[in-house]
Design an enzyme around this catalytic site. Structure first.
Site, PDB file in Angstrom:
ATOM      1  N   ASP A  81       0.112 -19.003 -16.017  1.00  0.00           N
ATOM      2  CA  ASP A  81       1.365 -18.642 -16.690  1.00  0.00           C
ATOM      3  C   ASP A  81       2.378 -19.775 -16.620  1.00  0.00           C
ATOM      4  O   ASP A  81       2.528 -20.411 -15.575  1.00  0.00           O
ATOM      5  CB  ASP A  81       1.984 -17.443 -15.967  1.00  0.00           C
ATOM      6  CG  ASP A  81       2.047 -16.204 -16.824  1.00  0.00           C
ATOM      7  OD1 ASP A  81       1.887 -16.317 -18.064  1.00  0.00           O
ATOM      8  OD2 ASP A  81       2.262 -15.118 -16.255  1.00  0.00           O
ATOM      9  N   LYS A 109      -0.446 -19.654 -20.557  1.00  0.00           N
ATOM     10  CA  LYS A 109       0.118 -18.494 -21.257  1.00  0.00           C
ATOM     11  C   LYS A 109       1.635 -18.585 -21.200  1.00  0.00           C
ATOM     12  O   LYS A 109       2.190 -18.968 -20.166  1.00  0.00           O
ATOM     13  CB  LYS A 109      -0.351 -17.200 -20.586  1.00  0.00           C
ATOM     14  CG  LYS A 109       0.340 -15.942 -21.122  1.00  0.00           C
ATOM     15  CD  LYS A 109      -0.333 -14.670 -20.657  1.00  0.00           C
ATOM     16  CE  LYS A 109       0.199 -14.080 -19.385  1.00  0.00           C
ATOM     17  NZ  LYS A 109       1.645 -13.780 -19.371  1.00  0.00           N
ATOM     18  N   GLU A 178       1.772  -6.500 -24.182  1.00  0.00           N
ATOM     19  CA  GLU A 178       2.247  -5.718 -23.036  1.00  0.00           C
ATOM     20  C   GLU A 178       3.164  -4.586 -23.493  1.00  0.00           C
ATOM     21  O   GLU A 178       4.136  -4.818 -24.226  1.00  0.00           O
ATOM     22  CB  GLU A 178       2.993  -6.636 -22.037  1.00  0.00           C
ATOM     23  CG  GLU A 178       3.540  -5.864 -20.837  1.00  0.00           C
ATOM     24  CD  GLU A 178       3.935  -6.733 -19.644  1.00  0.00           C
ATOM     25  OE1 GLU A 178       3.724  -7.965 -19.689  1.00  0.00           O
ATOM     26  OE2 GLU A 178       4.447  -6.170 -18.669  1.00  0.00           O
TER      27      GLU A 178
HETATM   28  O1  KIV Z   1       2.426 -12.296 -14.988  1.00  0.00           O
HETATM   29  C1  KIV Z   1       1.539 -11.454 -15.207  1.00  0.00           C
HETATM   30  O2  KIV Z   1       0.859 -10.951 -14.315  1.00  0.00           O
HETATM   31  C2  KIV Z   1       1.337 -11.071 -16.597  1.00  0.00           C
HETATM   32  C3  KIV Z   1       0.472  -9.872 -16.859  1.00  0.00           C
HETATM   33  C4  KIV Z   1       1.223  -8.645 -16.553  1.00  0.00           C
HETATM   34  C5  KIV Z   1      -0.058  -9.866 -18.234  1.00  0.00           C
HETATM   35  O3  KIV Z   1       1.860 -11.677 -17.471  1.00  0.00           O
END
Ligand code: KIV
Length: 260
Positions: A81, A109, A178
């Protein structure tokens, strides 16, 4: 697991599993159980750091946890992320995405839609695989007025559909949806050729993701409607993960009880 295999899964109607992991022990366990994709989520701001939201997570935090999680992964696709404020312009996004890939992520992501057109395009031009994230965007929790279901009215739903199509056209290869109504997620999943991975988005997404600490009942996330504690019925973590995998593959999770 590769991105082409994920696309084949979608075309064959085989569901994709995803769990979050932030360290080598959990990522290794999930990998050995056969989880398809592992997400080093900025949810670590909640479950590791104890924050109320994900806004305090830094690039240094993400690099540290991506490196750790990467040590445990042999087969699954590792997604990292991009944290809050790490993609405010395209050059910054590119520099930070490269750092996450260097730390062991195979795909980055980040949250948001067409407002990030330049960023999607520069990452595509630099061959950095991107996973989009639409619907509820925890990094915008303040602007969104809290953790609320998104796309409930026609205008909101259309914006998510338009963004999803735009992201695909800008080279995004996987899309997290989400907290959106199950019918909307189904429509988007059918309209896209890239796989969708849902969380609180119904059973018709191409895959499902859960925050691992929630599905193991460690956090208060277990109280959220879309979360299921898989540990209660299983007794040990490996069985809980295997039960999550088979429930997703057999489309038994999420049930209506866990969807909007
Ligand atoms: O940060 C995370 O764990 C997420 C998931 C909830 C998709 O973005």
């Amino acid at each position: 697991m590769t991105l082409s295999e994920l696309k084949i899964y979608k075309s064959q109607g085989k569901k994709i599993t995803c769990l979050t992991a932030y360290d080598a022990s959990f990522s290794q366990l999930f990998d050995e159980c056969g989880v398809d994709t592992i997400l080093v989520g900025d949810s670590l701001g909640n479950v590791i750091q104890g924050g109320e939201n994900t806004l305090a997570v830094s690039m240094d935090d993400m690099i540290y946890h991506t490196k750790a999680a990467a040590q445990g992964v042999k087969t699954a696709l590792l997604i990292a992320d991009m944290p809050y404020q790490s993609y405010t312009n395209s050059q910054q996004a590119l520099d930070n995405a490269k750092l996450l890939i260097a730390a062991g992520g195979e795909m980055v992501k980040f949250e948001g839609g067409s407002e990030h057109k330049d960023i999607f395009q520069i990452l595509q031009a630099n061959n950095i695989p991107v996973c989009g994230h639409l619907g509820l965007q925890p990094q915008s929790v303040i602007e969104m007025g809290g953790y609320k279901v998104q796309g409930k009215d026609e205008k909101g739903a259309q914006k998510i559909i338009d963004d999803a199509l735009a992201l695909e056209s800008w080279g995004v290869e996987v899309l997290v949806l989400e907290c959106v109504p199950a019918e909307l997620a189904k429509k988007i999943s059918q309209a896209l050729s890239i796989p969708t991975i849902g969380i609180g988005a119904g059973v018709d997404c191409d895959g499902q993701v859960l925050v691992s600490y929630d599905m193991l009942g460690i956090t208060q996330g277990g109280a959220l409607k879309f979360v299921k504690n898989f540990l209660t019925e299983s007794g040990d973590i490996k069985t809980a993960v295997n039960n999550f995998i088979s429930a997703v593959k057999q489309q038994e999770f999420p049930s209506d009880q866990h969807s909007y």
